[in-house]
Design a protein around this motif. Structure first.
Motif, PDB file in Angstrom:
ATOM      1  N   ARG A  72       0.819  -1.221   0.000  1.00 50.87           N
ATOM      2  CA  ARG A  72       0.000   0.000   0.000  1.00 50.87           C
ATOM      3  C   ARG A  72       0.848   1.264   0.000  1.00 50.87           C
ATOM      4  N   ILE A  73       2.053   1.209   0.569  1.00 48.91           N
ATOM      5  CA  ILE A  73       2.849   2.455   0.564  1.00 48.91           C
ATOM      6  C   ILE A  73       3.850   2.511  -0.597  1.00 48.91           C
ATOM      7  N   ILE A  74       3.902   1.479  -1.405  1.00 56.83           N
ATOM      8  CA  ILE A  74       4.760   1.561  -2.596  1.00 56.83           C
ATOM      9  C   ILE A  74       3.929   1.452  -3.881  1.00 56.83           C
ATOM     10  N   GLY A  75       2.636   1.652  -3.750  1.00 54.75           N
ATOM     11  CA  GLY A  75       1.779   1.660  -4.937  1.00 54.75           C
ATOM     12  C   GLY A  75       1.734   0.327  -5.657  1.00 54.75           C
ATOM     13  N   ALA A  76       1.705  -0.760  -4.882  1.00 55.26           N
ATOM     14  CA  ALA A  76       1.662  -2.102  -5.473  1.00 55.26           C
ATOM     15  C   ALA A  76       0.323  -2.739  -5.120  1.00 55.26           C
ATOM     16  N   PRO A  77      -0.318  -3.407  -6.074  1.00 51.28           N
ATOM     17  CA  PRO A  77      -1.625  -3.992  -5.779  1.00 51.28           C
ATOM     18  C   PRO A  77      -1.545  -5.166  -4.800  1.00 51.28           C
ATOM     19  N   GLU A  78      -2.671  -5.492  -4.201  1.00 53.89           N
ATOM     20  CA  GLU A  78      -2.749  -6.639  -3.299  1.00 53.89           C
ATOM     21  C   GLU A  78      -2.204  -7.871  -4.004  1.00 53.89           C
ATOM     22  N   GLY A  79      -1.501  -8.686  -3.241  1.00 58.96           N
ATOM     23  CA  GLY A  79      -1.016  -9.937  -3.796  1.00 58.96           C
ATOM     24  C   GLY A  79       0.201  -9.795  -4.694  1.00 58.96           C
ATOM     25  N   SER A  80       0.883  -8.652  -4.650  1.00 63.97           N
ATOM     26  CA  SER A  80       2.071  -8.511  -5.505  1.00 63.97           C
ATOM     27  C   SER A  80       3.363  -8.343  -4.702  1.00 63.97           C
ATOM     28  N   VAL A  81       3.258  -8.347  -3.369  1.00 60.06           N
ATOM     29  CA  VAL A  81       4.436  -8.174  -2.509  1.00 60.06           C
ATOM     30  C   VAL A  81       4.444  -9.286  -1.473  1.00 60.06           C
ATOM     31  N   VAL A  82       5.619  -9.837  -1.210  1.00 63.21           N
ATOM     32  CA  VAL A  82       5.727 -10.845  -0.155  1.00 63.21           C
ATOM     33  C   VAL A  82       6.989 -10.562   0.666  1.00 63.21           C
ATOM     34  N   MET A  83       6.905 -10.922   1.953  1.00 56.52           N
ATOM     35  CA  MET A  83       8.002 -10.636   2.886  1.00 56.52           C
ATOM     36  C   MET A  83       8.871 -11.868   3.099  1.00 56.52           C
ATOM     37  N   GLY A  84      10.124 -11.625   3.502  1.00 52.23           N
ATOM     38  CA  GLY A  84      10.964 -12.734   3.943  1.00 52.23           C
ATOM     39  C   GLY A  84      12.433 -12.466   3.710  1.00 52.23           C
ATOM     40  N   ASP A  85      13.269 -13.170   4.471  1.00 52.47           N
ATOM     41  CA  ASP A  85      14.716 -13.141   4.245  1.00 52.47           C
ATOM     42  C   ASP A  85      15.279 -11.720   4.435  1.00 52.47           C
ATOM     43  N   THR A  86      16.449 -11.492   3.865  1.00 51.91           N
ATOM     44  CA  THR A  86      17.062 -10.167   3.956  1.00 51.91           C
ATOM     45  C   THR A  86      17.046  -9.531   2.568  1.00 51.91           C
ATOM     46  N   LEU A  87      17.283  -8.243   2.536  1.00 52.70           N
ATOM     47  CA  LEU A  87      17.270  -7.545   1.252  1.00 52.70           C
ATOM     48  C   LEU A  87      18.312  -8.129   0.291  1.00 52.70           C
ATOM     49  N   SER A  88      19.476  -8.500   0.810  1.00 45.98           N
ATOM     50  CA  SER A  88      20.498  -9.082  -0.073  1.00 45.98           C
ATOM     51  C   SER A  88      19.931 -10.289  -0.827  1.00 45.98           C
ATOM     52  N   LEU A  89      19.182 -11.123  -0.128  1.00 42.85           N
ATOM     53  CA  LEU A  89      18.594 -12.300  -0.773  1.00 42.85           C
ATOM     54  C   LEU A  89      17.495 -11.915  -1.761  1.00 42.85           C
ATOM     55  N   LYS A  90      16.748 -10.875  -1.438  1.00 35.71           N
ATOM     56  CA  LYS A  90      15.683 -10.450  -2.356  1.00 35.71           C
ATOM     57  C   LYS A  90      16.299  -9.876  -3.640  1.00 35.71           C
ATOM     58  N   VAL A  91      17.450  -9.226  -3.507  1.00 29.82           N
ATOM     59  CA  VAL A  91      18.167  -8.738  -4.691  1.00 29.82           C
ATOM     60  C   VAL A  91      18.552  -9.940  -5.566  1.00 29.82           C
ATOM     61  N   TYR A  92      19.061 -10.979  -4.923  1.00 30.56           N
ATOM     62  CA  TYR A  92      19.451 -12.192  -5.658  1.00 30.56           C
ATOM     63  C   TYR A  92      18.254 -12.780  -6.404  1.00 30.56           C
ATOM     64  N   GLN A  93      17.133 -12.882  -5.696  1.00 34.34           N
ATOM     65  CA  GLN A  93      15.939 -13.469  -6.327  1.00 34.34           C
ATOM     66  C   GLN A  93      15.477 -12.643  -7.525  1.00 34.34           C
ATOM     67  N   ALA A  94      15.423 -11.327  -7.338  1.00 32.06           N
ATOM     68  CA  ALA A  94      14.935 -10.469  -8.424  1.00 32.06           C
ATOM     69  C   ALA A  94      15.899 -10.514  -9.609  1.00 32.06           C
ATOM     70  N   LEU A  95      17.198 -10.432  -9.327  1.00 31.31           N
ATOM     71  CA  LEU A  95      18.175 -10.375 -10.408  1.00 31.31           C
ATOM     72  C   LEU A  95      18.252 -11.701 -11.171  1.00 31.31           C
ATOM     73  N   SER A  96      18.229 -12.802 -10.445  1.00 27.97           N
ATOM     74  CA  SER A  96      18.295 -14.094 -11.138  1.00 27.97           C
ATOM     75  C   SER A  96      17.068 -14.280 -12.030  1.00 27.97           C
ATOM     76  N   ALA A  97      15.898 -13.888 -11.524  1.00 28.98           N
ATOM     77  CA  ALA A  97      14.673 -14.026 -12.330  1.00 28.98           C
ATOM     78  C   ALA A  97      14.714 -13.086 -13.539  1.00 28.98           C
ATOM     79  N   ALA A  98      15.209 -11.868 -13.311  1.00 28.18           N
ATOM     80  CA  ALA A  98      15.244 -10.887 -14.401  1.00 28.18           C
ATOM     81  C   ALA A  98      16.200 -11.337 -15.508  1.00 28.18           C
ATOM     82  N   LEU A  99      17.363 -11.876 -15.117  1.00 30.78           N
ATOM     83  CA  LEU A  99      18.329 -12.324 -16.135  1.00 30.78           C
ATOM     84  C   LEU A  99      17.735 -13.451 -16.973  1.00 30.78           C
ATOM     85  N   GLN A 100      16.957 -14.299 -16.315  1.00 32.64           N
ATOM     86  CA  GLN A 100      16.364 -15.410 -17.054  1.00 32.64           C
ATOM     87  C   GLN A 100      15.336 -14.934 -18.073  1.00 32.64           C
TER      88      GLN A 100
END
Ligand SMILES: *Cc1c(COP(=O)(O)O)cnc(C)c1O
Length: 395
Positions: free
Chosen positions: A68-96
């Motif tokens: 709600r505070i980053i202008g993202a719709p319901e069901g599009s954000v999930v919590m967990g781990d540390t930011l370093s790991l979330k960077v890894y997840q996003a980057l690996s998915a994006a490269l693919q």
């Protein structure tokens, strides 16, 4: 609700806290919530808590609060781990998503962990990827059609310089690149609209402006139309379609749930969930307006009374996040002297004194008070004592 809301935070008496950009203070109610949770949920229910107390749904429930505070719709954000790991997840998915391209574009103002994670991923993929790091002001020109992924932190952790999210995302998409935004210094600091930006991914942490406490879990946003197509590199059991089927093969959960990895930090997330409630009462536009007022006042006061300091942040408020930084060659010692007098900021190598402005619990008197103490320290060279030069492990 008018800002500030100081009575909602357990701030120590006599402290002026200008480091909420690094670790937010303790919101009132969090200690009670965590204490109750330990006694009534963990203590009384033990393993039944996963169902009875909604622990398993917590990462997406809290994710929606962040959404709600980053202008993202319901069901599009999930919590967990540390930011370093979330960077890894996003980057690996994006490269693919761009198998024919080999370049990750970032900038030299990015936080080192984001760059380290990218370097590590490049090495381990072994597909000849390249991490290309340019100066922050050169990013737009460096978006060429060989870029697979542009991975940027919107607000520079050292200088507070802010990228134009929508313009850069549009440029990246025009060149056929995937866009990842790190919102570590944006979420709760400046208005963000992920949907309007069109970016594919965003990640961020919650212990800075969101006041979730040290070690609070990170978040990841995936644009809803893509979430079902991501092939998670961290294919953990709680991102599985049916974790309790205990299948031998991984099948990703639908949508954003596939970005979950393992057991969530339930206690830490209980603290965050309570801390997030304050954002239902404030408008990010009001937070931004107050943040700019406080930051402009601090710049004016410091420049009028501290001639040895030079502004490291953009003077143009539109290009600045919610922090103000100054260069000073004895910045480390000066910051220690400030901290000893109850004004808490921090230091970033090589010579940056950094101050965060968080309108939920700061007002003009705090800003003037902090600037006056800083002026006295510089005028009388109070920083030049051996104990202020000794470097601690965390600066
Ligand atoms: C604070 C910050 C981090 C910290 O990462 P952790 O994994 O939570 O320690 C990462 N990236 C940026 C841009 C940050 O500002």
């Amino acid at each position: 609700m008018t800002l500030p809301m100081k009575d909602r935070f357990a701030l120590p008496e006599g402290m002026i806290y200008l480091d909420g950009n690094s670790l937010g203070p303790l919101p009132k109610g969090v200690s009670e919530r965590v204490g109750d949770m330990m006694r009534d949920e963990w203590g009384a229910h033990l393993i039944k808590g996963w169902n009875l107390d909604g622990w398993m749904a917590q990462p997406s429930r809290v994710g929606d609060m962040v959404g709600r505070i980053i202008g993202a719709p319901e069901g599009s954000v999930v919590m967990g781990d540390t930011l370093s790991l979330k960077v890894y997840q996003a980057l690996s998915a994006a490269l693919q998503m761009r198998p024919d391209r080999k370049v990750i574009l970032s900038d030299s103002g990015n936080f080192p962990t984001d760059l380290y994670i990218a370097e590590g991923l490049v090495r381990h993929l072994g597909h000849g990827h390249e991490l290309r790091v340019v100066a922050p002001e050169d990013v737009a020109d460096a978006i060429t059609d060989d870029i697979a992924v542009a991975m940027l932190t919107q607000v520079d952790y050292r200088t507070g310089r802010m990228h134009d999210m929508n313009a850069i995302t549009a440029k990246a998409h025009g060149a056929g690149a995937v866009m990842i935004w790190d919102l570590a210094h944006s979420a709760g600091a400046v208005p963000v609209d992920m949907t309007a930006s069109g970016a594919e991914f965003a990640v961020g942490c919650t212990y800075k402006y969101l006041n979730g406490g040290p070690g609070a879990p990170a978040f990841i946003y995936v644009r809803p139309d893509l979430a079902d197509r991501i092939d998670p590199a961290l294919a953990g059991w709680l991102g599985h379609e049916a974790p309790f089927a205990f299948d031998l093969e991984y099948r990703p959960a639908p949508g954003i749930e596939r970005m979950r990895v393992g057991t969530p930090p339930v206690l830490q997330m209980a603290a965050l969930e309570e801390a997030m409630k304050i954002w239902d009462e404030v408008d990010m536009a009001d937070v931004r307006a107050a943040s700019l007022r406080l930051s402009d006042l601090f710049i004016a006061e410091v420049e009028a009374s501290c001639p040895d300091l030079t502004l490291a942040s953009p003077r143009d408020r539109a290009l600045r996040g919610s922090q103000v930084s100054f260069h000073f060659e004895n910045g480390y010692a000066a910051m220690q002297a400030l901290i000893a007098r109850g004004v808490i900021g921090d230091f970033r190598a090589p010579d940056i004194m950094r101050f965060g402005f968080t309108p939920l619990y700061l007002d003009e008197d705090d800003v003037r008070g902090a600037a006056a103490i800083l002026a006295e320290i510089l005028r009388d060279r109070l920083w030049d004592r051996p104990e202020y030069h000794a470097r601690a492990r965390v600066t």
